[in-house]
Enzyme design. Sequence first.
Site, PDB file in Angstrom:
ATOM      1  N   LYS A  67     -13.074   2.810  -5.482  1.00 48.11           N
ATOM      2  CA  LYS A  67     -11.763   3.324  -5.899  1.00 48.11           C
ATOM      3  C   LYS A  67     -10.827   2.174  -6.312  1.00 48.11           C
ATOM      4  O   LYS A  67     -10.189   2.243  -7.369  1.00 48.11           O
ATOM      5  CB  LYS A  67     -11.131   4.113  -4.751  1.00 48.11           C
ATOM      6  CG  LYS A  67      -9.683   4.482  -4.996  1.00 48.11           C
ATOM      7  CD  LYS A  67      -9.067   5.207  -3.830  1.00 48.11           C
ATOM      8  CE  LYS A  67      -8.639   4.328  -2.697  1.00 48.11           C
ATOM      9  NZ  LYS A  67      -7.335   3.660  -2.846  1.00 48.11           N
ATOM     10  N   ASN A  68     -10.761   1.155  -5.483  1.00 45.65           N
ATOM     11  CA  ASN A  68      -9.765   0.111  -5.763  1.00 45.65           C
ATOM     12  C   ASN A  68     -10.120  -0.732  -6.979  1.00 45.65           C
ATOM     13  O   ASN A  68      -9.234  -1.263  -7.650  1.00 45.65           O
ATOM     14  CB  ASN A  68      -9.551  -0.769  -4.528  1.00 45.65           C
ATOM     15  CG  ASN A  68      -8.767  -0.027  -3.449  1.00 45.65           C
ATOM     16  OD1 ASN A  68      -8.190   1.032  -3.711  1.00 45.65           O
ATOM     17  ND2 ASN A  68      -8.753  -0.566  -2.236  1.00 45.65           N
ATOM     18  N   ASP A  74      -8.826  -2.112   5.540  1.00 47.95           N
ATOM     19  CA  ASP A  74      -9.159  -0.720   5.216  1.00 47.95           C
ATOM     20  C   ASP A  74     -10.292  -0.172   6.093  1.00 47.95           C
ATOM     21  O   ASP A  74     -10.615   1.013   6.007  1.00 47.95           O
ATOM     22  CB  ASP A  74      -9.545  -0.590   3.734  1.00 47.95           C
ATOM     23  CG  ASP A  74      -8.322  -0.677   2.829  1.00 47.95           C
ATOM     24  OD1 ASP A  74      -7.187  -0.731   3.341  1.00 47.95           O
ATOM     25  OD2 ASP A  74      -8.507  -0.694   1.589  1.00 47.95           O
ATOM     26  N   ARG A 114      -7.931  11.260  -1.255  1.00 46.26           N
ATOM     27  CA  ARG A 114      -7.494  10.223  -2.198  1.00 46.26           C
ATOM     28  C   ARG A 114      -8.620   9.228  -2.451  1.00 46.26           C
ATOM     29  O   ARG A 114      -8.671   8.615  -3.515  1.00 46.26           O
ATOM     30  CB  ARG A 114      -6.304   9.439  -1.630  1.00 46.26           C
ATOM     31  CG  ARG A 114      -5.040  10.237  -1.525  1.00 46.26           C
ATOM     32  CD  ARG A 114      -3.932   9.397  -0.971  1.00 46.26           C
ATOM     33  NE  ARG A 114      -3.656   8.312  -1.904  1.00 46.26           N
ATOM     34  CZ  ARG A 114      -2.577   7.561  -1.875  1.00 46.26           C
ATOM     35  NH1 ARG A 114      -1.663   7.772  -0.954  1.00 46.26           N
ATOM     36  NH2 ARG A 114      -2.398   6.615  -2.755  1.00 46.26           N
ATOM     37  N   ARG A 128       5.783  -2.479   1.647  1.00 48.90           N
ATOM     38  CA  ARG A 128       4.826  -3.150   0.759  1.00 48.90           C
ATOM     39  C   ARG A 128       5.559  -3.784  -0.427  1.00 48.90           C
ATOM     40  O   ARG A 128       5.635  -3.210  -1.505  1.00 48.90           O
ATOM     41  CB  ARG A 128       3.753  -2.170   0.291  1.00 48.90           C
ATOM     42  CG  ARG A 128       2.887  -1.734   1.453  1.00 48.90           C
ATOM     43  CD  ARG A 128       1.881  -0.683   1.083  1.00 48.90           C
ATOM     44  NE  ARG A 128       0.673  -1.221   0.458  1.00 48.90           N
ATOM     45  CZ  ARG A 128      -0.420  -0.497   0.222  1.00 48.90           C
ATOM     46  NH1 ARG A 128      -0.445   0.778   0.534  1.00 48.90           N
ATOM     47  NH2 ARG A 128      -1.469  -1.033  -0.339  1.00 48.90           N
ATOM     48  N   CYS A 144       5.181   2.665   2.265  1.00 53.11           N
ATOM     49  CA  CYS A 144       4.244   3.782   2.360  1.00 53.11           C
ATOM     50  C   CYS A 144       3.817   3.965   3.790  1.00 53.11           C
ATOM     51  O   CYS A 144       4.358   3.338   4.693  1.00 53.11           O
ATOM     52  CB  CYS A 144       3.079   3.613   1.417  1.00 53.11           C
ATOM     53  SG  CYS A 144       1.874   2.479   2.040  1.00 53.11           S
TER      54      CYS A 144
HETATM   55  C1  UD1 Z   1      -4.936  -3.522  -1.739  1.00 56.06           C
HETATM   56  C2  UD1 Z   1      -5.772  -2.273  -1.579  1.00 56.06           C
HETATM   57  C3  UD1 Z   1      -5.610  -1.698  -0.179  1.00 56.06           C
HETATM   58  C4  UD1 Z   1      -5.919  -2.768   0.854  1.00 56.06           C
HETATM   59  C5  UD1 Z   1      -5.133  -4.043   0.589  1.00 56.06           C
HETATM   60  C6  UD1 Z   1      -5.528  -5.185   1.504  1.00 56.06           C
HETATM   61  C7  UD1 Z   1      -5.797  -1.409  -3.826  1.00 56.06           C
HETATM   62  C8  UD1 Z   1      -5.337  -0.360  -4.769  1.00 56.06           C
HETATM   63  N1  UD1 Z   1      -5.329  -1.327  -2.583  1.00 56.06           N
HETATM   64  O1  UD1 Z   1      -3.577  -3.148  -1.562  1.00 56.06           O
HETATM   65  O2  UD1 Z   1      -6.498  -0.594  -0.050  1.00 56.06           O
HETATM   66  O3  UD1 Z   1      -5.570  -2.284   2.139  1.00 56.06           O
HETATM   67  O4  UD1 Z   1      -5.332  -4.472  -0.769  1.00 56.06           O
HETATM   68  O5  UD1 Z   1      -6.873  -5.456   1.386  1.00 56.06           O
HETATM   69  O6  UD1 Z   1      -6.598  -2.245  -4.163  1.00 56.06           O
HETATM   70  N2  UD1 Z   1       2.457  -8.681  -0.183  1.00 56.06           N
HETATM   71  C9  UD1 Z   1       3.660  -9.310  -0.354  1.00 56.06           C
HETATM   72  N3  UD1 Z   1       4.180  -9.416  -1.626  1.00 56.06           N
HETATM   73  C10 UD1 Z   1       3.529  -8.918  -2.712  1.00 56.06           C
HETATM   74  C11 UD1 Z   1       2.292  -8.284  -2.533  1.00 56.06           C
HETATM   75  C12 UD1 Z   1       1.766  -8.175  -1.258  1.00 56.06           C
HETATM   76  O7  UD1 Z   1       4.292  -9.772   0.604  1.00 56.06           O
HETATM   77  O8  UD1 Z   1       4.043  -9.062  -3.828  1.00 56.06           O
HETATM   78  C13 UD1 Z   1       1.869  -8.573   1.185  1.00 56.06           C
HETATM   79  C14 UD1 Z   1       1.690  -7.127   1.640  1.00 56.06           C
HETATM   80  O9  UD1 Z   1       2.869  -6.624   2.236  1.00 56.06           O
HETATM   81  C15 UD1 Z   1       0.551  -7.243   2.624  1.00 56.06           C
HETATM   82  C16 UD1 Z   1      -0.297  -8.374   2.029  1.00 56.06           C
HETATM   83  O10 UD1 Z   1       0.548  -9.067   1.129  1.00 56.06           O
HETATM   84  O11 UD1 Z   1       1.018  -7.642   3.884  1.00 56.06           O
HETATM   85  C17 UD1 Z   1      -1.540  -7.916   1.309  1.00 56.06           C
HETATM   86  O12 UD1 Z   1      -1.190  -6.904   0.367  1.00 56.06           O
HETATM   87  P1  UD1 Z   1      -2.017  -6.693  -0.979  1.00 56.06           P
HETATM   88  O13 UD1 Z   1      -3.294  -7.488  -0.915  1.00 56.06           O
HETATM   89  O14 UD1 Z   1      -1.122  -6.903  -2.128  1.00 56.06           O
HETATM   90  O15 UD1 Z   1      -2.394  -5.151  -0.888  1.00 56.06           O
HETATM   91  P2  UD1 Z   1      -2.409  -4.109  -2.054  1.00 56.06           P
HETATM   92  O16 UD1 Z   1      -2.849  -4.758  -3.319  1.00 56.06           O
HETATM   93  O17 UD1 Z   1      -1.153  -3.333  -2.032  1.00 56.06           O
END
Ligand code: UD1
Length: 433
Positions: free
Chosen positions: A23-24, A306, A398, A123, A118
């Site tokens: 999915k991701n 996850d 989802r 996030r 969320c």
């Molecule tokens: C993706 C996955 C999700 C998984 C996560 C971590 C998708 C669609 N979703 O989510 O299923 O749980 O990776 O493996 O691929 N952060 C910041 N600033 C930013 C971006 C992130 O501080 O601009 C922090 C977040 O709050 C979190 C950490 O970085 O604590 C990791 O988040 P991130 O890897 O970005 O997760 P997603 O891409 O949202």
Amino acid sequence: MENQYIIKGGTPLRGEVTISGAKNAALGILAAAIMTDETVTIDNLPDVRDINVLLQAIEGIGATVNRISPHVVQINGNSIGDVTIDYDSIRKIRASYYLLGALLGKYKKAKVALPGGCDIGSRPIDQHLKGFRALGAKVNIEYGMINTHADRLIGNHIFLDVVSVGATINIMLAACMAEGKTVIENAAKEPHIVDVANFLNSMGANIKGAGTDKIRIRGVGRLHASEYSIIPDQIEAGTFMVAAAATRGNILIKNVIPKHLEAISGKLLEIGAKVEEFDDAVRVSCTDRLQHTQIKTSPYPGFPTDMQPQIATLLALSEGTSTVTESIFENRFRYVDELSRMGANIKVEGNIAIIEGVDSFTGASVSAPDLRAGAALVVAALVADGISTIDCIRYIERGYECFEAKMSALGASMEKIPLDDDRAIQKFKLKVS
Ligand code: UD1
């Protein structure tokens, strides 16, 4: 119509299951697909709600989406007339923010609603925006929208302050059509980042180093048609691995890349389950009660956040005291109260769950708080003595394709029935008694 799962636990799961596309990875790849004006064919698409919602958003901006079969889609971004993604799309599927990077790269402008927090915590997307600004885009947040545009996007050296899957993919999307060379340092290394990069390269992008913490991108002027097959879903596979161990069953999990599952396999082996690796399959089996351990979630190749609720559920049935530390998201233990209703003994202190293993669970009515926590509750119900119902399964749908059908084929007594349908509940009870 709202549905729920009804499950009678206690049957060891046995047989074979085929894992769907990731999915991701698919979310990033579908967004990337709009970056060319030629037709792109994507295979091994998972038929899950998040994907269907993103395809609607892509259609909403004017691209042509042709769903040839549940697992194959053709996309043509030639007819895109709008670069605005509204709040409704973002609310339904957060990852539609990948269209920000894709549209900015292709058209040098995009307007996408700012996603909120969320179910699993706050996030932020500051690192995504930092990356776009480094490429020379103006980024303003006004009226709830991220408004970004650039006269020219120019490659740059970008150091991410946190390892972020989303920021790495989004910046990669924009940078592959920027002028010159971009380097993303402290990039995330998840398998789906490599898959999105491979897909972009198949369209003519020039991305090197995906899967390491330093990604180098040389911008190109245009991207072209491609046919691409998405990698298997690491988390769906991991969930079936845990379900095999928890029910003391024996499952051959097919269409996987065993390398992507090493963190999960390693922990299962450590606590006493049997894991056999084949070229594109793993077999997980278990006969005795498992042991306790310590787990801390971390970015790939660490233990995936996850998989945290699913493995915690398994440890809640294992011998002794385990701890699970959640280091990625702040609010990812909301399933613990639901699991307690089935008899688990878990105490949460900050970002650590202290788990005292119990001998067994008992069936209860519970509610899925989010996607992966919902899957963990399904695993718990498959083990529990008696009947459980799980509502809010829209979260589970989802990310899990035909979950009840795949579980049933492994011998589980699990059905999807309309919420509060007493007749369907009675019918199920008669059938399993
Ligand atoms: C993706 C996955 C999700 C998984 C996560 C971590 C998708 C669609 N979703 O989510 O299923 O749980 O990776 O493996 O691929 N952060 C910041 N600033 C930013 C971006 C992130 O501080 O601009 C922090 C977040 O709050 C979190 C950490 O970085 O604590 C990791 O988040 P991130 O890897 O970005 O997760 P997603 O891409 O949202």
